[in-house]
Scaffold this motif. Structure first.
Motif, PDB file in Angstrom:
ATOM      1  N   GLU A 154      10.790 -10.261  -0.824  1.00  0.00           N
ATOM      2  CA  GLU A 154       9.295  -9.515  -1.146  1.00  0.00           C
ATOM      3  C   GLU A 154       8.988 -10.144  -2.486  1.00  0.00           C
ATOM      4  O   GLU A 154       9.636 -10.165  -3.548  1.00  0.00           O
ATOM      5  CB  GLU A 154       9.519  -8.117  -1.552  1.00  0.00           C
ATOM      6  N   ALA A 163       2.644  -7.407  -5.679  1.00  0.00           N
ATOM      7  CA  ALA A 163       2.242  -7.166  -4.450  1.00  0.00           C
ATOM      8  C   ALA A 163       3.280  -7.147  -3.360  1.00  0.00           C
ATOM      9  O   ALA A 163       2.904  -6.358  -2.292  1.00  0.00           O
ATOM     10  CB  ALA A 163       1.262  -8.471  -4.074  1.00  0.00           C
ATOM     11  N   THR A 179       4.586  -9.300  -1.309  1.00  0.00           N
ATOM     12  CA  THR A 179       4.490 -10.142  -0.191  1.00  0.00           C
ATOM     13  C   THR A 179       5.679 -10.497   0.436  1.00  0.00           C
ATOM     14  O   THR A 179       6.672 -10.857  -0.191  1.00  0.00           O
ATOM     15  CB  THR A 179       3.593 -11.363  -0.640  1.00  0.00           C
ATOM     16  N   ARG A 180       5.939 -10.219   1.791  1.00  0.00           N
ATOM     17  CA  ARG A 180       7.143 -10.469   2.511  1.00  0.00           C
ATOM     18  C   ARG A 180       6.946 -12.042   2.898  1.00  0.00           C
ATOM     19  O   ARG A 180       5.899 -12.342   3.349  1.00  0.00           O
ATOM     20  CB  ARG A 180       7.207  -9.488   3.576  1.00  0.00           C
TER      21      ARG A 180
END
Ligand SMILES: [Zn+2]
Length: 219
Positions: free
Chosen positions: A198, A202, A204-205
């Motif tokens: 991650e 934010a 984000t993966r």
């Protein structure tokens, strides 16, 4: 001044030794790093040995002498300061500066280099997070975890990327894994050879293969 071929050999012998943690570098690794056939590498290494830059033992390998190490660190200083200059001053993306620096490292004068160093405020790391050797030839050697062995679910920051391939660096850069970026490893699936992270606030993966995950060094 040493020729660019001499400088390339000395630099790559230093980098292979650093990466493997072993001063003695097998000739096969030298040839591979320089992209030449073994016979060519051996001829060159014998000449470097005559010049006092390396110790060469047939069938064992090659290691840098103290003058050889000094030259290697000087070339790396030029290379890494140039990369930093291109990113900070000329707005290059950090993923595209390596190839430019490969050329410029052999031609920049000591005077220009010291002016660049001064202008940048004596940086200690290049855009990839690699340490910049000092003018005296000293270098910080840190040992970092990678995304493969750092603790799970713990915030870490990207320290450096141990690959100079422009395509790979562009992929890493687009993914937001620039040096300094914070992230957490949320899952490792050994059976699928994948690491899930991650990135940033934010969250984000992103899923990386083990090969890529092993090249992202974190602190
Ligand atoms: Zn580089």
């Amino acid at each position: 001044m040493a020729s660019s071929t001499v400088e390339d050999y000395i630099k790559h012998i230093y980098l292979v030794a650093e990466e493997s943690g072993n001063e003695e570098v097998p000739m096969g690794r030298v040839a591979e790093a320089l992209g030449v056939v073994p016979g060519t590498a051996t001829t060159m290494v014998k000449a470097l040995s005559d010049a006092g830059l390396v110790n060469y033992a047939p069938r064992v390998g090659v290691c840098l002498t103290s003058p050889g190490r000094k030259l290697a660190l000087h070339v790396l200083r030029r290379h890494r300061l140039i990369e930093q200059f291109l990113v900070e001053v000329l707005d290059f993306d950090w993923s595209e500066v390596h190839e430019e620096a490969e050329q410029l490292e052999h031609v920049v004068s000591d005077l220009l280099l010291e002016r660049i160093d001064q202008y940048l405020g004596h940086p200690t790391e290049d855009p990839h997070g690699d340490p910049i050797p000092s003018a005296e030839g000293e270098v910080l050697v840190d040992h970092f975890d990678t995304l493969i062995n750092c603790p799970l679910d713990t915030e870490v920051a990207v320290a450096r990327i141990s690959d100079q391939d422009a395509d790979f660096l562009q992929y890493i850069s687009k993914a937001g894994l620039n040096p300094g970026a914070s992230l957490r490893v949320v899952n490792r699936v050994l059976s699928a050879e994948s690491v899930e992270v991650e990135i940033g606030e934010a969250g984000t993966r992103l899923t990386l293969g083990m090969g890529a995950a092993g090249k992202v060094l974190v602190r």
